[in-house]
Scaffold this motif. Sequence first.
Motif, PDB file in Angstrom:
ATOM      1  N   PHE A 268       0.870  -1.179   0.000  1.00 12.04           N
ATOM      2  CA  PHE A 268       0.000   0.000   0.000  1.00 12.04           C
ATOM      3  C   PHE A 268       0.901   1.221   0.000  1.00 12.04           C
ATOM      4  O   PHE A 268       2.092   1.130   0.299  1.00 12.04           O
ATOM      5  CB  PHE A 268      -0.968  -0.014   1.201  1.00 12.04           C
ATOM      6  CG  PHE A 268      -0.324  -0.192   2.545  1.00 12.04           C
ATOM      7  CD1 PHE A 268      -0.215  -1.457   3.114  1.00 12.04           C
ATOM      8  CD2 PHE A 268       0.130   0.907   3.269  1.00 12.04           C
ATOM      9  CE1 PHE A 268       0.370  -1.632   4.362  1.00 12.04           C
ATOM     10  CE2 PHE A 268       0.714   0.740   4.520  1.00 12.04           C
ATOM     11  CZ  PHE A 268       0.833  -0.526   5.070  1.00 12.04           C
TER      12      PHE A 268
ATOM     13  N   PHE B 185      -8.876   3.082   2.098  1.00  9.10           N
ATOM     14  CA  PHE B 185      -8.085   1.960   1.588  1.00  9.10           C
ATOM     15  C   PHE B 185      -7.832   2.145   0.105  1.00  9.10           C
ATOM     16  O   PHE B 185      -8.524   2.906  -0.578  1.00  9.10           O
ATOM     17  CB  PHE B 185      -8.803   0.626   1.872  1.00  9.10           C
ATOM     18  CG  PHE B 185      -8.928   0.335   3.341  1.00  9.10           C
ATOM     19  CD1 PHE B 185     -10.033   0.775   4.060  1.00  9.10           C
ATOM     20  CD2 PHE B 185      -7.915  -0.338   4.012  1.00  9.10           C
ATOM     21  CE1 PHE B 185     -10.131   0.536   5.422  1.00  9.10           C
ATOM     22  CE2 PHE B 185      -8.016  -0.580   5.373  1.00  9.10           C
ATOM     23  CZ  PHE B 185      -9.118  -0.147   6.083  1.00  9.10           C
ATOM     24  N   ALA B 186      -6.807   1.429  -0.425  1.00 11.94           N
ATOM     25  CA  ALA B 186      -6.243   1.805  -1.720  1.00 11.94           C
ATOM     26  C   ALA B 186      -7.093   1.467  -2.942  1.00 11.94           C
ATOM     27  O   ALA B 186      -6.874   2.040  -4.003  1.00 11.94           O
ATOM     28  CB  ALA B 186      -4.857   1.169  -1.889  1.00 11.94           C
ATOM     29  N   HIS B 187      -8.051   0.543  -2.847  1.00 14.03           N
ATOM     30  CA  HIS B 187      -8.784   0.143  -4.050  1.00 14.03           C
ATOM     31  C   HIS B 187      -9.920   1.116  -4.323  1.00 14.03           C
ATOM     32  O   HIS B 187     -10.859   1.201  -3.545  1.00 14.03           O
ATOM     33  CB  HIS B 187      -9.318  -1.282  -3.893  1.00 14.03           C
ATOM     34  CG  HIS B 187      -9.812  -1.865  -5.185  1.00 14.03           C
ATOM     35  ND1 HIS B 187      -8.961  -2.174  -6.227  1.00 14.03           N
ATOM     36  CD2 HIS B 187     -11.041  -2.180  -5.613  1.00 14.03           C
ATOM     37  CE1 HIS B 187      -9.653  -2.664  -7.234  1.00 14.03           C
ATOM     38  NE2 HIS B 187     -10.916  -2.682  -6.899  1.00 14.03           N
ATOM     39  N   TRP B 189      -9.496   4.305  -4.252  1.00 18.08           N
ATOM     40  CA  TRP B 189      -9.272   5.444  -3.338  1.00 18.08           C
ATOM     41  C   TRP B 189      -9.398   6.757  -4.082  1.00 18.08           C
ATOM     42  O   TRP B 189      -8.859   6.923  -5.165  1.00 18.08           O
ATOM     43  CB  TRP B 189      -7.873   5.327  -2.729  1.00 18.08           C
ATOM     44  CG  TRP B 189      -7.536   6.409  -1.756  1.00 18.08           C
ATOM     45  CD1 TRP B 189      -8.127   6.642  -0.548  1.00 18.08           C
ATOM     46  CD2 TRP B 189      -6.504   7.389  -1.887  1.00 18.08           C
ATOM     47  NE1 TRP B 189      -7.529   7.710   0.086  1.00 18.08           N
ATOM     48  CE2 TRP B 189      -6.527   8.184  -0.712  1.00 18.08           C
ATOM     49  CE3 TRP B 189      -5.568   7.692  -2.873  1.00 18.08           C
ATOM     50  CZ2 TRP B 189      -5.647   9.248  -0.501  1.00 18.08           C
ATOM     51  CZ3 TRP B 189      -4.684   8.752  -2.661  1.00 18.08           C
ATOM     52  CH2 TRP B 189      -4.730   9.513  -1.493  1.00 18.08           C
ATOM     53  N   LEU B 210      -4.650  -3.064   8.156  1.00 16.40           N
ATOM     54  CA  LEU B 210      -4.082  -3.568   6.904  1.00 16.40           C
ATOM     55  C   LEU B 210      -2.819  -4.380   7.175  1.00 16.40           C
ATOM     56  O   LEU B 210      -2.636  -5.480   6.664  1.00 16.40           O
ATOM     57  CB  LEU B 210      -3.754  -2.361   6.030  1.00 16.40           C
ATOM     58  CG  LEU B 210      -3.766  -2.515   4.533  1.00 16.40           C
ATOM     59  CD1 LEU B 210      -5.026  -3.191   4.067  1.00 16.40           C
ATOM     60  CD2 LEU B 210      -3.652  -1.140   3.889  1.00 16.40           C
ATOM     61  N   HIS B 284     -13.730  -3.345  -0.486  1.00 19.09           N
ATOM     62  CA  HIS B 284     -13.247  -3.139  -1.858  1.00 19.09           C
ATOM     63  C   HIS B 284     -11.794  -3.583  -1.959  1.00 19.09           C
ATOM     64  O   HIS B 284     -11.382  -4.252  -2.900  1.00 19.09           O
ATOM     65  CB  HIS B 284     -13.354  -1.662  -2.275  1.00 19.09           C
ATOM     66  CG  HIS B 284     -14.755  -1.148  -2.319  1.00 19.09           C
ATOM     67  ND1 HIS B 284     -15.112   0.086  -1.836  1.00 19.09           N
ATOM     68  CD2 HIS B 284     -15.893  -1.704  -2.797  1.00 19.09           C
ATOM     69  CE1 HIS B 284     -16.405   0.269  -2.007  1.00 19.09           C
ATOM     70  NE2 HIS B 284     -16.912  -0.802  -2.585  1.00 19.09           N
ATOM     71  N   TRP B 285     -10.974  -3.184  -0.980  1.00 18.44           N
ATOM     72  CA  TRP B 285      -9.567  -3.592  -0.966  1.00 18.44           C
ATOM     73  C   TRP B 285      -9.456  -5.108  -0.827  1.00 18.44           C
ATOM     74  O   TRP B 285      -8.663  -5.756  -1.499  1.00 18.44           O
ATOM     75  CB  TRP B 285      -8.831  -2.897   0.188  1.00 18.44           C
ATOM     76  CG  TRP B 285      -7.422  -3.364   0.318  1.00 18.44           C
ATOM     77  CD1 TRP B 285      -6.338  -2.915  -0.359  1.00 18.44           C
ATOM     78  CD2 TRP B 285      -6.950  -4.430   1.161  1.00 18.44           C
ATOM     79  NE1 TRP B 285      -5.210  -3.632  -0.007  1.00 18.44           N
ATOM     80  CE2 TRP B 285      -5.551  -4.561   0.924  1.00 18.44           C
ATOM     81  CE3 TRP B 285      -7.554  -5.280   2.085  1.00 18.44           C
ATOM     82  CZ2 TRP B 285      -4.769  -5.508   1.581  1.00 18.44           C
ATOM     83  CZ3 TRP B 285      -6.769  -6.232   2.742  1.00 18.44           C
ATOM     84  CH2 TRP B 285      -5.402  -6.320   2.488  1.00 18.44           C
ATOM     85  N   GLN B 289      -7.849  -6.022  -4.237  1.00 12.72           N
ATOM     86  CA  GLN B 289      -6.383  -6.081  -4.165  1.00 12.72           C
ATOM     87  C   GLN B 289      -5.873  -7.291  -3.396  1.00 12.72           C
ATOM     88  O   GLN B 289      -4.824  -7.826  -3.731  1.00 12.72           O
ATOM     89  CB  GLN B 289      -5.833  -4.783  -3.542  1.00 12.72           C
ATOM     90  CG  GLN B 289      -6.073  -3.609  -4.460  1.00 12.72           C
ATOM     91  CD  GLN B 289      -5.254  -2.391  -4.152  1.00 12.72           C
ATOM     92  OE1 GLN B 289      -4.406  -2.404  -3.268  1.00 12.72           O
ATOM     93  NE2 GLN B 289      -5.507  -1.319  -4.875  1.00 12.72           N
ATOM     94  N   TYR B 290      -6.613  -7.702  -2.361  1.00 10.53           N
ATOM     95  CA  TYR B 290      -6.158  -8.887  -1.624  1.00 10.53           C
ATOM     96  C   TYR B 290      -6.659 -10.166  -2.278  1.00 10.53           C
ATOM     97  O   TYR B 290      -6.056 -11.218  -2.135  1.00 10.53           O
ATOM     98  CB  TYR B 290      -6.600  -8.783  -0.166  1.00 10.53           C
ATOM     99  CG  TYR B 290      -5.875  -9.724   0.758  1.00 10.53           C
ATOM    100  CD1 TYR B 290      -6.554 -10.681   1.499  1.00 10.53           C
ATOM    101  CD2 TYR B 290      -4.486  -9.661   0.888  1.00 10.53           C
ATOM    102  CE1 TYR B 290      -5.872 -11.540   2.339  1.00 10.53           C
ATOM    103  CE2 TYR B 290      -3.803 -10.523   1.729  1.00 10.53           C
ATOM    104  CZ  TYR B 290      -4.512 -11.459   2.457  1.00 10.53           C
ATOM    105  OH  TYR B 290      -3.832 -12.317   3.285  1.00 10.53           O
TER     106      TYR B 290
END
Lengths: 580, 495
Positions: A268, B185-187, B189, B210, B284-285, B289-290
Amino acid sequence: MRHGLCCILTGFVLVASALAQNIEPTPKARVVIPWNHFHDYAEMTEVLKTLERASDGWMRLESIGKSVEGRELWLATIASPRDAANATKPAMWIDANIHGNETQGTEVALYTLWYLLENRERLPMVRELMERAVFFVLPSMNPDGREWWIHGPNTENSSRSGKAGIDNDRDGLVDEDGPDDLDGDGSITTMRMRVARGGTHIIDPEDARFMKRVKPGEEGTHVLLGAEGIDNDGDGAINEDGPGGYDMNRNWPSDWQPDWIQGGAGAFPLCWPETQAVAEFLRAHPNIAALQSYHNNGGMLLRGPGAESAEAYSSPDIEVFDALGKAGEKMLPHYRYMTIWKDLYTVHGGSITWAFERLGIFGFTNELWADGQYGAEFGDQESFRKDRTLWDERLELGRNLRPWKAIMHPTYGPIEVGGFAKTVGRVPPPFMLEELCHRNMAFTLHCAAEMPRLSAGEVHMERVDGDLWKLRLEIRNAGLIPTIADHVARHAAVRPDLAQIAGELTVVSGGFLKGPVQDEKFVRQAKRPERLLLSTGVPSRGRVTLQWFLTGVNGAAPKGRVRFEALKGGVLEVDLPELR
Amino acid sequence: MRRLFLGVLMALVGFLQGQTPSERPTVLVVAGLNPDHGLGVRVAERLPAAVEKLAATDAELRAAMERVALWVVPTLVADQQASADAAPLRDLRVNQTPVDDDNDGLVDEDGPEDLDGDGIIATMRWPDPEGRLMPSKEDPRLMVMADASKGERGMWSSTTEGIDNDGDGLINEDGPGGVDLDRNFAHGWKERERAAGLSAPSEPATRKLLQQVLDHGRVAAVYVLGHRDNIATTWRTNDAAGGRAPNGVLRDDVSWSHALSEEMKGILEANDGADDWPDGGFHHWAYGQYGVPAFASRVAYRPELPADAKFAGGAAPSTSEGRWLWIADQRKNGFIPWKRIDHPTLGSVEVGGFVPRFAQTVAQERFEAIVAAQARAVAALIKALPELQVATIHSRSLGAGVFEVEVELTTRGQVPLFTASARKTRVVRPVLLELSIKNGTLLQGSARQLVDDLGPNGRKKFSWLLRCSGTLEVSVSAGSPRTGSASASLRVEGN
């Protein structure tokens, strides 16, 4: 009488020695630092502490955090001692060595500190810049990677990573199979093996130090086995999971993309202590107006955007970048001013694009050292190799090219290792390091000199009629860099400039105008006109005009003061004229 | 059963102390991403016991819980909960990080005020020739956006109850706080929105969550209780360009995700679904992403109305808001009648509207029913997780002491061993397939190989060539922290 004569004589001696200093063509440096040397962490720390001690209070050294392996992230601040205005003066940020193998930028940063301190008293241009600007210099953002490149077995291209463990081959083991320096020469070179059949290469008939690929159908005598190494973890692959394995210059919040889109980006944004510490510092110092990041190589002055999909920059901002970039090309022969995504490659989550797009800091990445500086033309790989080989022989007397040496490999058997060491290609030869430092420093100081330079024009106050007065004040920016970049102004990402008026007065109405004055084009701020918000700042080499309609107290003329605050341009205070 | 409860208690304690829970693949439940969803927190706290109770009568769940753990993080805003719940009652999505929301150089200078002193931050509405709102045709107490294409003209404006504290002409534009943790969180964002934070993640609570999930390495599914919801509506399908982060469920994940979503929707009686575009939410993350199944539930779904429900004015409720208003009328709370007051800058305004967090205010009986239903939804997720198995192992003699050993790996469960998202993002560890031979040599094939795909049917064969001159004894093990492991062995008498 004799006492006075002594004073006069002492005075003469002092003046004489000062004059001698000034006419001395190459005055001895107060702090002597070898500029043909890459400083490792201990040496860099020593240099920084020495510079601070000898700086008469003009340099302050602090650590802004620790790396993964616990090394300090040294930050040097150059600023006028005990000047309360330092917190609001426009500041220049300089960093280097975010990539572990991109070594020479640290020397440029150290050289910059040294040169400023050495020449503060000697050169009025240097003194003037040091008095009106602040410099934040981070000589190594990745001291772990730096140490690993300098002291560990690497190629010119390895390793850009930091030292947090990454399971690159996803086998549950971390950093278990990196390159191995089989011949102990400090570099990772190439392995070759003689074969009876199936050879892909022969010894180059023109130069026996090199291998030449055979044409399809022809039989070679050797195969190339890749970079020096063994299969440390017995999984059949060699060197597939070395130390680290990420790219800290893909870890910043703007347009950050996960690893499968942007390799090396980390789990991240700002996940590593180094990037996190630097991001926090940049955010905590909104007076930073310009930025310089040092990388290698290629001879480039890079600016964003980093990706075609990222928002394009607007004309006013591009004009600033163009002016600085083109000036840089003149100061740095062989360097080209380029846009990252268009002229180089796509970078998601890069540091300078985040700094510009979210913090409004105009910044360049300099890729230090160009192939052309070897005297090479940008020809094919083979002619470049020949140029580089001639260079190594004639100018460096064989410093970089390792002859083929026989060793025994645990799985391949008898092989040879050889080739160019890590000391050539991306880093300059030591004898050209000082020039690289100076020219790049000079470009940086040029950018710093073009940070916002605000001054107030004349204050005009006149009675409209009765007890109503009109006040006009111009705020000028002599710098090329505006107080607020258009990109961040449009996205409201940076605090507007503030123009506040207070005193024995009442504000009836207020507003401002960019550019030439035309009464009807003033932007009136309907609410709280005593605190004007200029979201577009003061433009590049431009001005804004502030205008208020005021009344004084008890029929007298308004008395008071205007305070103009630009985050990246400092603070101006202007008194209202004394009128009856 | 006691093992499960203790395991989860340890999990709750473990979160606070930075330790990680049990060694098994884990379903992670998270609530309390926003300070104003106390119902989610209360349900999350009851989940471990509720799931345990279900397992007592559900053999399939009991078996699944022998190999899958449940990790509940009931809240990320414990230190803020008391002040968020203190009067006045108000919506509060953000944490306490100071944020200059209106970019005027002043921070948190203009928040809401309880002008009519009723202990509630309600809504203010006032006539405004430049307004965009108009009274709803369902019931004039509701304000809706005017649709210019239908010739409608909005003549009203509204905002939350309060005054213009900083005199800039705007009301409540920069209140206390903060960052919305469920947008941090990054997804997906939203880089340019201040409530999403300065980075993804930027807040200590989200960064810690995280890092714990990544360090844990065994989270196999995520379930979020809060304001977000992707159960009441089907997951949207990804239509982002290739090479870009997906904005929905990947095509190869559609069948299991829709099936699970439908199942949960039935269990929870979820309604009033809306689009769930990725915009920085934790779930969403977790999927994008995970790469694990990730569901989010609003928790308090709207009770169904009788078919003949009507407002006093004669119209039938036809929108979600309208239906909630009808429910509020029945309960005689939940909607404050519009009442005129004097406002320092707006003149005459009316204060009223829905009581904040009204949907979360449920009677004890309904709360128990919600807990039980959420436990069944979590149970469905647990039961759906893939179970890796070595389906078959056999050998074939090729003569001259050479054997072919063949193994078939399969997965059981609704969710594949690796979702399409997991295969794309490559964040979760692959399955490690290892062959060990007691007395022989490997001629062909790898003793250790990584597997991250069992194909569309969830079964795949692997084979090796061995040489053995006596009794052939081989064993095979396959597993990863997130999937658990399976093994099998083979013995063939000597020749």
